[in-house]
Enzyme design. Structure first.
Site, PDB file in Angstrom:
ATOM      1  N   CYS A  13      48.078  25.365  54.212  1.00 22.81           N
ATOM      2  CA  CYS A  13      49.388  25.317  54.858  1.00 22.81           C
ATOM      3  C   CYS A  13      50.360  24.309  54.254  1.00 22.81           C
ATOM      4  O   CYS A  13      51.528  24.282  54.636  1.00 22.81           O
ATOM      5  CB  CYS A  13      49.209  25.060  56.352  1.00 22.81           C
ATOM      6  SG  CYS A  13      47.993  26.181  57.059  1.00 22.81           S
ATOM      7  N   HIS A  48      54.867  19.441  61.716  1.00 16.58           N
ATOM      8  CA  HIS A  48      54.023  20.588  61.327  1.00 16.58           C
ATOM      9  C   HIS A  48      53.762  21.409  62.596  1.00 16.58           C
ATOM     10  O   HIS A  48      53.895  22.622  62.592  1.00 16.58           O
ATOM     11  CB  HIS A  48      52.724  20.117  60.687  1.00 16.58           C
ATOM     12  CG  HIS A  48      51.864  21.241  60.163  1.00 16.58           C
ATOM     13  ND1 HIS A  48      52.316  22.169  59.243  1.00 16.58           N
ATOM     14  CD2 HIS A  48      50.591  21.602  60.449  1.00 16.58           C
ATOM     15  CE1 HIS A  48      51.357  23.040  58.980  1.00 16.58           C
ATOM     16  NE2 HIS A  48      50.286  22.729  59.696  1.00 16.58           N
ATOM     17  N   HIS A  72      53.476  30.234  62.789  1.00 17.03           N
ATOM     18  CA  HIS A  72      52.971  29.463  61.658  1.00 17.03           C
ATOM     19  C   HIS A  72      52.918  30.377  60.446  1.00 17.03           C
ATOM     20  O   HIS A  72      52.112  31.310  60.406  1.00 17.03           O
ATOM     21  CB  HIS A  72      51.580  28.921  61.993  1.00 17.03           C
ATOM     22  CG  HIS A  72      51.028  27.975  60.959  1.00 17.03           C
ATOM     23  ND1 HIS A  72      51.721  27.610  59.824  1.00 17.03           N
ATOM     24  CD2 HIS A  72      49.849  27.317  60.893  1.00 17.03           C
ATOM     25  CE1 HIS A  72      50.997  26.775  59.121  1.00 17.03           C
ATOM     26  NE2 HIS A  72      49.858  26.581  59.734  1.00 17.03           N
TER      27      HIS A  72
END
Lengths: 328, 394, 81
Positions: B156, B289, B324
């Site tokens: 990620c 995040h 996400h």
């Protein structure tokens, strides 16, 4: 200056242990797999139980390279891999399809990300430093190498652990064959290096690297080669050995002849030893340092002294890389 | 002397819009893009996801692309073209593309595997661009930016790492113009993968909320055009902001879980601050995040608290809008960070209701503009402990 | 329980262990066998694949998987007829 202070390779050859390359192994099939060591000196059984081949070989080769360099923890870890953890990826995909998305084991998914090798190494070493993974097909290892050289140039790191890793599976062989590479022997391997800004016990230094993407003419490659040699204050006639990522005479001649040298330096097709895979140039780098270190050379007339090695890998004629090595 | 790195162009496509303007409007109206799965068939179709509301056929038509490409490539070209087209370059600069992706061409590869596993005559053309690196090469060729091509896959944090690497290449004089960011598309592979980890929220995600239950997956692409001082000058371009600092570290705690004290996140943010020579109090907004998982948000929250102490800047997770987007998240959120600087705004953290017990701060709940935003920090933390943080300044 | 131990060893790839190495009451996580959160997820899958028991909340894991004995008890009381 980029010094190579530690090297290690796990490959289809006997490339680790006390007498590396003692007895050359030839490929018996289209799939040329690694000879694997006993991993117990470096990997705990509780950790290894989850590791597919690419992860085991990567972690072990990294440990060996660090040991040779006498470094416990590098400042940065940079890896390159073309296909990543393809065994785990296909395992998870296969189960997904067979089980119709129910009751899927998470482990192969977790282990399938390309950065698994670099992160496992960081985990085992408790290394919090810069950690990067490149996946750029035939330039995956070259990307990692360039990044590492820049880290040293920027003085962000003194010791960088870099590696090239890939694994071969039945599926990858089938797929590459379908895309026209049915003559190739498909290989795999893990080659790791500790690059430093100081020589320490280094046998060799990287004097330069160039990459050429999809050249339309071979002159684009030779022009980069000239550039590389000039920047390293080296002449073509000073090259003791060329490690070529092709057994094709035409490829060899297209680059050598155009350099207008009175003789051609000895060349060796390194993929006879490791097979074809995205990060095969990392094996070539290991082999080049071995040639400088041991002055030896498998199955070919031995040069007396190997001080300068040129690696040229024209990966499927799309990713051409040139790496120049000099003895320290 | 090292060049500064200027952001001169942006391109983004996600569940909340296919342009920067559409995206801003979504933020202003608190309109998220999460909803039911429609891209492919799955037993998990009830899980909310952040799909880009355009089919592959529509994408290819809009881009006037000949040939058959996977969704990741199409989304990537879409955002990267938008970014580059917004910048006028007339001189023959060294141009490169740096992209972060985790799935590559998996959206088509998984179709191939269905056929392959069934023993049917599988269509091998589906895996032609499976590799992460292939996707980037297609984008590079579309843009004519082939002097340097790199694909980074650090889960990620992939696209933040791409932007960081691009910055370093420009600073060290290896590249003049870089299109940097990342792309990922929704796939059955990742949907099932995250489901097997039991970290998907069955409802809309609630990042940083005490009762959060996991993440919603998303897809999209975000790219910045970065140039050196010389390019900025010679082409008389407008610098939207500069990349003033960054940090890339590893948590080295566990393969998937973050450490309780968020040491990797802390080190990444601290490293970004150090390299930017800014004090924590100078950061005006943090794009967290903030995935919505118990583990990430707790770990990140603790790290933010430790670094910023009593005065935590305005902070929010835009994953409450987009989901996400995995490897693309850093690139997409980099675009959001630049938007924050340019428009003087900050974005809300939707569906937040109660503060996590581990921290003393809460994310912002309302879109706010007419602010003096000078420094924005964006965090991206991934599997394998790969933690990165980047600071944009104006 | 011996059968369950075999299944656990297989599911978690604990090749270095035999069923008799795992005590019935031995803690499986943190101390004892030292398993981690990924192993907990794998055990959830084991229950589903072998006993048709579906656990939807991973937070239940620590209680159920405390030891082989607690696992066996859970299976006995939750296995569908």
């Amino acid at each position: 200056m980029t010094y190579i202070n530690g090297i290690a390779s796990i490959s289809p050859q006997h490339s680790f242990g006390n007498n590396p390359l003692d007895g050359i192994v030839s490929s018996l099939s289209r799939k040329f797999e690694c000879i694997e060591p006993d991993y117990s000196p470096w990997i705990d059984p509780r950790a290894i139980r989850r590791m597919s081949k690419i992860i085991r070989t990567g972690v072990a080769a990294a440990a060996l390279a660090l040991k040779e360099a006498g470094i416990e923890k590098p400042d940065a870890i940079v890896t390159g891999t073309g296909l990543g953890c393809i065994t785990d990826t296909t395992q998870f995909l296969t189960r997904l399809i067979q089980n119709k998305e129910e009751a899927l084991n998470p482990t192969p998914f977790i282990q399938s990300t390309h950065n698994t090798v670099a992160s496992q190494i960081a985990l085992l070493l408790q290394c919090f430093g810069y950690n990067q993974t490149y996946s750029q097909r035939g330039f995956s290892f070259e990307n990692a190498l360039h990044d590492a050289m820049m880290l040293l140039e920027e003085k962000s790191a003194q010791n960088v652990l870099i590696g090239g890793i890939d694994e071969v599976t039945d599926v990858t062989v089938k797929i590459f064959d379908r895309f026209g590479f049915s003559k190739a022997v498909h290989g795999e391997g893990a080659a790791f290096f500790v690059l430093s800004d100081a020589p320490m016990n280094a046998w060799a230094e990287i004097a330069g690297m160039r990459t050429i993407y999809k050249p339309k003419e071979s002159t684009q490659v030779t022009s980069q080669l000239k550039d590389l040699l000039e920047a390293a204050e080296t002449r073509m006639e000073d090259i003791d050995l060329i490690l070529l990522g092709s057994d094709d005479d035409q490829t060899r001649n297209s680059i050598i002849n155009k350099m207008n040298v009175p003789f051609s330096p000895p060349t060796y097709s390194f993929k006879e030893l490791c097979g074809e895979y995205s990060t095969a140039s990392s094996f070539a780098l290991w082999l080049g340092v071995m040639a400088i270190k041991k002055g030896f050379f498998p199955n070919r007339p031995q040069p007396e002294q190997v001080k300068k090695v040129l690696i040229y890998n024209p990966y499927f004629n799309q990713h051409h890389s040139l790496i120049l090595l000099k003895a320290c | 002397m090292e060049s500064r790195v200027h952001v001169v162009g942006l391109g983004v496509i996600s569940a909340i819009g296919k342009t920067v303007d559409e995206t801003l409007t979504s933020f202003e109206n608190h309109r998220h893009g999460l909803g039911p799965l429609s891209l492919f068939d799955s037993v998990h179709r009830q899980l909310p996801v952040g799909e880009v509301k355009i089919s592959n056929t529509q994408l290819a038509n809009e881009l006037a692309i000949k040939g058959s490409f996977n969704r990741t490539t199409l989304l990537g070209i879409y955002a990267a073209r938008h970014a580059l087209n917004s910048v006028k370059l007339s001189l023959p600069w060294r141009r490169g593309i740096l992209s972060g992706t985790t799935v590559g061409g998996m959206d088509r590869s998984e179709k191939f595997f269905s056929q392959y596993v069934a023993g049917a005559d599988a269509d091998f053309s589906l895996v032609k661009d499976h590799e992460c690196g292939s996707v980037t090469e297609r984008i590079a060729e579309d843009l004519g930016a082939t002097d340097h091509i790199s694909t980074i896959n650090t889960a990620c944090s992939s696209s933040v790492n791409s932007i960081i690497y691009a910055s370093r290449l420009i600073k060290q004089g290896y590249l003049d113009v870089a299109i940097a960011g990342g792309v990922d598309s929704l796939t059955k592979f990742t949907l099932n993968g995250f489901n097997s980890l039991m970290i998907l929220d069955k409802e809309l995600c609630k990042p940083f909320d005490a009762d959060r239950n996991g993440l919603n997956l998303g897809e999209g692409a975000g790219f910045l055009v970065l140039v050196s001082d010389q390019v900025l000058r010679d082409e008389a371009l407008n610098s939207l902001c500069t990349i003033s600092g960054y940090g890339n570290t590893n948590d080295a705690f566990h393969q998937t879980a973050s450490s309780e004290d968020g040491r990797g996140s802390f080190l990444a943010m601290e490293s970004a601050l150090r390299s930017s020579r800014l004090k924590p109090s100078q950061i005006d907004y943090i794009n967290l995040h903030g995935t919505g998982t118990k583990n990430n948000d707790s770990s990140e929250g603790v790290a933010v608290q430790r670094l910023f102490g009593d005065i935590v800047p305005l902070a929010s997770s835009t994953k409450s809008f987009t989901g996400h987007t995995l490897g693309a998240s850093g690139g997409i959120e980099a675009v959001f960070s630049v938007m924050s600087l340019v428009h003087g705004c900050v974005f809300p953290n939707l569906r937040f209701q109660s503060k996590m017990a581990e921290v003393n701060f809460s994310p912002i709940r309302e879109f706010k503009n007419a602010l003096n935003v000078r420094h924005v920090m964006s965090n991206s933390f991934g599997f394998g402990g790969n933690c990165s943080s980047i600071i944009f300044s104006r | 329980m011996s059968e369950l131990k075999v299944k656990i060893i297989d599911a978690l790839n604990l090749k270095h262990l035999k069923p008799e190495d795992i005590g019935d009451d031995q803690p499986l996580f943190v101390h004892g066998l030292g398993l981690d959160s990924i192993d907990a997820l794998e055990l959830i899958v084991l229950l589903q694949q072998n006993y048709n028991i579906k656990i939807t909340d991973p937070q239940e894991g620590p209680k159920i998987f405390k030891s082989v004995k607690t696992m066996a008890e859970y299976i006995r009381s939750h296995q569908p007829a």
